[in-house]
Scaffold this motif. Structure first.
Motif, mmCIF file in Angstrom:
data_model
loop_
_atom_site.group_PDB
_atom_site.id
_atom_site.type_symbol
_atom_site.label_atom_id
_atom_site.label_comp_id
_atom_site.label_asym_id
_atom_site.label_seq_id
_atom_site.Cartn_x
_atom_site.Cartn_y
_atom_site.Cartn_z
ATOM 1 N N GLN A 1 0.839 -1.199 0.000
ATOM 2 C CA GLN A 1 0.000 0.000 0.000
ATOM 3 C C GLN A 1 0.872 1.247 0.000
ATOM 4 O OE1 GLN A 1 -3.701 -0.292 2.049
ATOM 5 N NE2 GLN A 1 -3.543 1.762 2.912
ATOM 6 N N GLU B 1 0.867 4.023 -3.000
ATOM 7 C CA GLU B 1 0.485 5.397 -2.643
ATOM 8 C C GLU B 1 1.605 6.375 -2.985
ATOM 9 O OE1 GLU B 1 -2.346 6.384 0.635
ATOM 10 O OE2 GLU B 1 -1.483 4.562 1.505
ATOM 11 N N ARG C 1 -5.653 7.725 -2.353
ATOM 12 C CA ARG C 1 -6.564 6.580 -2.305
ATOM 13 C C ARG C 1 -7.939 6.948 -1.752
ATOM 14 N NH1 ARG C 1 -6.648 3.822 2.876
ATOM 15 N NH2 ARG C 1 -5.085 4.662 4.294
ATOM 16 N N PHE D 1 -8.476 1.933 -5.918
ATOM 17 C CA PHE D 1 -7.121 1.855 -5.355
ATOM 18 C C PHE D 1 -6.565 0.436 -5.448
ATOM 19 C CE2 PHE D 1 -4.326 1.250 -1.587
ATOM 20 C CZ PHE D 1 -3.296 2.081 -1.993
#
Length: 953
Positions: free
Chosen positions: A90, A94, A105, A113
């Motif tokens: 993640q 990001e 997101r 996402f």
């Protein structure tokens, strides 16, 4: 095909790897010739990962075991795959979105996402897989698994049922009451706004401060405070109206529920049970909390009293649970002081009633952060709390004396006691921010209900953990196990399969449709959290084999045979796999767990980016070749020890690769070809080397079966370099012309074939190349037969005679070198004593001895002036060296060497005689020091013997 002068690793490795892949050489069952299976599960690297030196060691050891079993005809599966690495992935995606200037997101929503993550995975997710292939890892890449395969939204190419397995296990454990939702203290990362595991917390030593504050007794009460020394004598007696505490986190004082002292601490006995005032917050709402006793406070540390903030410290949480102290949360998910909940006045009133013993129910909405601090960053709030307490005069102070240099005037000033000292502080290993213990609602596994079978399996030997020392780590963790936090506040991962209705009732089911069927007519909302990656990877052994379907692979390859792993995840992963598989399918996931050490730098320091001592394995592969790196790591993989690696070690083993290549090239130039059956030679040299080959094969098999990888590597090194490439090649040279030429060529070709085969699991590339170059083969070496030789091939007469010859040559060479005899000088070899066996060996091998020891033909005689002696079993010799060396100069040189060696030995002896060193140093360091001392003592003995010989000349 004529061999090149040298082995081009860069060219050969890529070409050979492509050949293996094209032939599907690593497929499960490839080269299987027997019924037995051998299964290894790769510890799945993070999909975001790149190959580091720990991966290189771990996968090299797995590959050795797999190649060894595959060559022996086992039905072998090395199952590869990757972990979806929730928080790391993640973060990567990001960050990429931010670099591209894309919306975050939260702006694009969860579904979009996760789609971006799948896009990233398709583009970059195979980095570490390709790097493992460069290392030579022979996993069945066609079966490469992923812990998110089959998840909702997974694109084409990511099919599989791992997601279904994870969800099914969650639902099953939920229905059994083993999985539940509750409020507990967890490690909280304020950057990612999620709970994280202990493994994702990096404890660092940082500069810190300890502030000392006074908590006034309620109603102006006082007591007699008395301190005594060890003999019971009074050292301080005074009347106090407060109790003092010390803290590194003053902002958490706002959530204190009590002050605790040890039951045996006589200083505070008069005030136990009384109330004290927290010295912070609006005065009109200043809270009172009780003084309690608990075993946790250390009477000898600081004041002996500690504040108990159960919602913000793991130790305090334990004290609060034991004593019924309320838990008051102060921080929001971003690590700022809470701005939600009840007003401060209402919150303080509820907390005061709770402190007085009243049951006030759930205090979740209670917010004890004063209005002026609400919403502030935690570290800014800390400054303001310190300033407020100090301004009120409730900081513990000391009298500071200062003299003006010019006037000599004395100034006295009260200053707060602030201890500046290093402290250990937890940081998120991905975010780099300070981690907060935080009280949150999370999903948990009641591990106490599933732990016993995992303990019993190791106690009974169904699963063996090696080395023995790691059993203690396993047992210690499982015997004291706490509930396992399995939820994470992320979007990437297996979403919790629980839905809630408007009243908060839970409906757990594999799909939303099934959950809705359980709550007809109700509007349901799914839990937004995902499962910790350790939960899904805990199902790795069965999930990769197709469970919950009864697949042929699951039937054939489970339980697996060996798990090769690092010590740092024994409890995070190994123990959890044991618990999960035993609970889900009723069997152990693996029969053996081999725990390797941590690769350190050449000085023994742990590698870290901050120290600048991290070694990139691919840089070493580029410089020296994969074989050299693999052999180096293997030779250092002593059970229970941490390898110490530097580029020079890999360079040495690149020379080993070169040595094998050159010996094979020499053989080729002398008409030697491989691929033939084992010969039946008559010459002593050839019978001897066949016996030595059988001996090293038996030793290698025994070492690998016992997971003594270093013994296998060092034994093969000594045999291939020393016995084959040096001695046998030299012994064979004169035999290429004469009656034994054909048998010598056949023997050398056969011996080299065995060398290639035995070295292949450790050094697959150069051996595969040599295998192809030295004969017309019907298959690659990866599918070649592992040698089957036994002790019957050891010819006792040949063994005894050739080892005698080697001992004599080495003895003469050693004596020449130690006495400084010029390399080109040819010496007489005087036989002063010899039994019949020694004379027979001299007669049979005279030309070899003369050429390799650089001596004239042996002749009987007596030792005399200017001679030094050399002894071997059954014989003594003298070497006349008086006319070829300067005795006085050599004596001076040896005395100087002896003096330096003795000084070094005395230094090590002094270190070993120091009790502090023996008590505090690691066992490995102590053992190495003793080994160095023993080696120096041997050197001293040799130097003394040489000096004695010189003195007698």
């Amino acid at each position: 095909m004529t061999m090149e002068k040298s082995f081009d690793a860069a060219d050969a490795e890529a070409r050979i790897a492509a050949g293996w892949e094209a032939a599907n050489a690593f497929a499960a069952g490839a080269n299987a010739r027997r019924a037995e299976t051998f299964t290894v599960m790769i510890p799945p690297p993070n999909v975001t990962g790149s190959l580091h030196i720990g991966h290189a060691l771990n996968n090299t050891l797995q590959d050795i075991l797999v190649r060894w079993h595959r060559m022996r005809g086992f039905d072998t599966l090395w199952q590869p795959g990757q972990d979806h690495a929730g928080i790391a992935t993640q973060m990567v995606v990001e960050r990429r979105m931010a670099e591209r200037g894309e919306p975050g997101r939260r702006e694009i929503g969860r579904e979009a996402f996760t789609a971006k993550i799948w896009d990233w995975k398709r583009e970059s997710g195979d980095t570490i897989i390709n790097q493992l292939k460069r290392l030579g890892a022979s996993a069945d890449w066609s079966r490469n698994a992923f812990t998110m395969s089959g998840a909702p939204g997974a694109p084409a190419g990511e099919e599989g049922n791992f997601h279904d397995a994870v969800i099914r296990v969650f639902v099953d454990l939920y229905n059994k009451g083993i999985i539940y939702r509750g409020k507990r203290l967890v490690n909280w990362d304020p950057h990612f706004e999620t709970a994280i595991s202990d493994l994702e917390v990096e404890n660092r030593e940082v500069p810190g401060h300890m502030w000392h504050f006074k908590y006034p007794l309620a109603g102006g009460a006082t007591y007699e405070y008395v301190e005594r020394d060890e003999d019971g004598r009074v050292t301080l007696r005074e009347t106090r109206n407060y109790i003092s505490i010390a803290t590194t986190r003053p902002e958490t004082m706002l959530g204190d529920g009590a002050v605790a002292v040890h039951p045996s601490d006589a200083r505070y006995a008069p005030i136990v049970g009384q109330m004290v005032e927290i010295p912070v917050g609006p005065k009109e709402h200043r809270r009172l909390i009780p003084i309690i006793t608990d075993e946790y406070p250390d009477p000898d540390f600081g004041s002996g009293a500690v504040k108990i903030t159960g919602a913000h410290d793991f130790n305090d949480y334990g004290v609060a649970m034991r004593n019924g102290i309320p838990l008051y949360a102060l921080l929001d998910t971003k690590g700022a002081m809470r701005a939600d909940g009840l007003s401060y006045a209402d919150s303080a009133a509820i907390a005061s009633r709770a402190a007085a013993g009243e049951d006030v129910g759930d205090v979740t909405a209670v917010n004890l952060v004063p209005d002026e601090l609400r919403g502030l960053d935690r570290f800014e709030a800390r400054k303001r709390v310190i300033d407020a307490i100090t301004a009120e005069g409730l900081a513990v102070t000391y009298l500071h004396r200062e003299i003006e240099p010019e006037t000599g005037a004395e100034h006295l000033e009260r200053r707060p006691v602030i201890d500046a000292k290093p402290i250990m502080q937890p940081f998120g290993d991905r975010s780099g921010v300070v981690i907060e213990p935080m009280l949150t609602d999370q999903w948990f596994v009641d591990t106490k209900r599933i732990v016993e079978p995992a303990l019993e399996a190791v106690r009974s030997g169904r699963t063996e953990i090696l080395p023995e020392q790691h059993r203690r780590v396993y047992f210690n963790w499982l015997e004291n196990i706490e509930p396992w936090t399995i939820s994470r506040q992320l979007w990437w991962g297996h979403q919790i399969p629980v839905w809630y209705d408007a009243e908060g009732n839970q409906y757990c089911a594999p799909t939303e449709a099934e959950a809705q069927a359980m709550a007809p007519g109700k509007t349901l909302t799914r839990d937004p959290d995902v499962l910790d990656t350790w939960f899904s990877s805990g199902l790795w052994p069965i999930g990769t084999l197709g469970w919950p379907e009864k697949t042929p692979e699951l039937e054939r390859y489970f339980p697996t045979d060996v798990l090769v792993t690092g010590f740092d995840i024994i409890f995070f992963w190994v123990a959890r796999m044991m618990m999960m598989q035993l609970e889900v399918v009723g069997d152990v996931p693996f029969r053996t767990v081999y725990v390797h050490g941590l690769v350190r730098d050449e000085k023994g320091a742990k590698m870290s980016k901050s120290k600048g001592n991290v070694i990139d394995p691919l840089t070493l592969v580029d410089a020296y070749g994969a074989d050299a790196l693999r052999f180096t790591l293997t030779s250092m993989a002593a059970m229970g020890r941490d390898p110490k690696l530097g580029p020079k070690h890999v360079e040495v083993n690149r020379n080993f690769v070169t040595k094998i290549w050159n010996a094979t090239r020499f053989a080729e130039m002398n008409g030697v070809r491989g691929g033939g059956a084992r010969p039946q030679p008559s010459h002593t040299v050839n019978r001897w080397i066949i016996g030595e080959t059988a001996r090293i094969l038996m030793a290698t098999d025994e070492a690998l079966a016992s997971y003594r990888f270093n013994d296998a590597a060092t034994g093969l090194y000594a045999f291939v370099w020393g016995k084959v490439c040096d001695w046998y090649v030299e012994f064979a040279k004169p035999l290429f012309d004469g009656e034994h030429a054909d048998e010598t060529r056949a023997t050398m070709g056969w011996v080299l074939d065995q060398c290639f085969a035995m070295l292949h699991p450790i050094m697959p590339f150069v051996t595969e190349e040599l295998w192809a170059l030295t004969a017309d083969r019907d298959r690659m070496l990866v599918h070649g037969d592992w040698p089957e030789l036994d002790a019957d091939l050891i010819d006792a007469d040949a063994d005894r005679q050739m080892n005698w010859v080697i001992a004599l040559i080495e003895g003469v060479r050693s004596a020449r070198a130690q006495m400084g005899v010029p390399a080109g000088a040819k010496l007489d070899l005087v036989v002063t004593e010899a039994d019949p066996a020694a004379r027979a060996a001299l007669a049979d091998n005279g030309p070899l001895i003369e050429r390799l020891a650089r001596v004239n033909a042996p002749a009987d005689g007596t030792a005399g002036k200017g001679m030094i002696s050399v002894s071997v079993q059954g014989a003594s010799f003298a070497l006349p060296i008086g006319d070829v060396i300067d005795v006085a100069a050599e004596t001076a040189r040896l005395r100087k060497a002896e003096g330096k060696t003795r000084k070094d030995a005395e230094g090590l002896q002094k270190r070993l005689s120091n009790p502090k060193f023996v008590e505090n140093a690691e066992a490995e360091v102590i053992d190495e020091t003793r080994e160095k001392l023993a080696a120096l003592e041997d050197d001293i003995a040799r130097l003394q013997a040489a000096l004695a010989q010189l003195a007698a000349m």
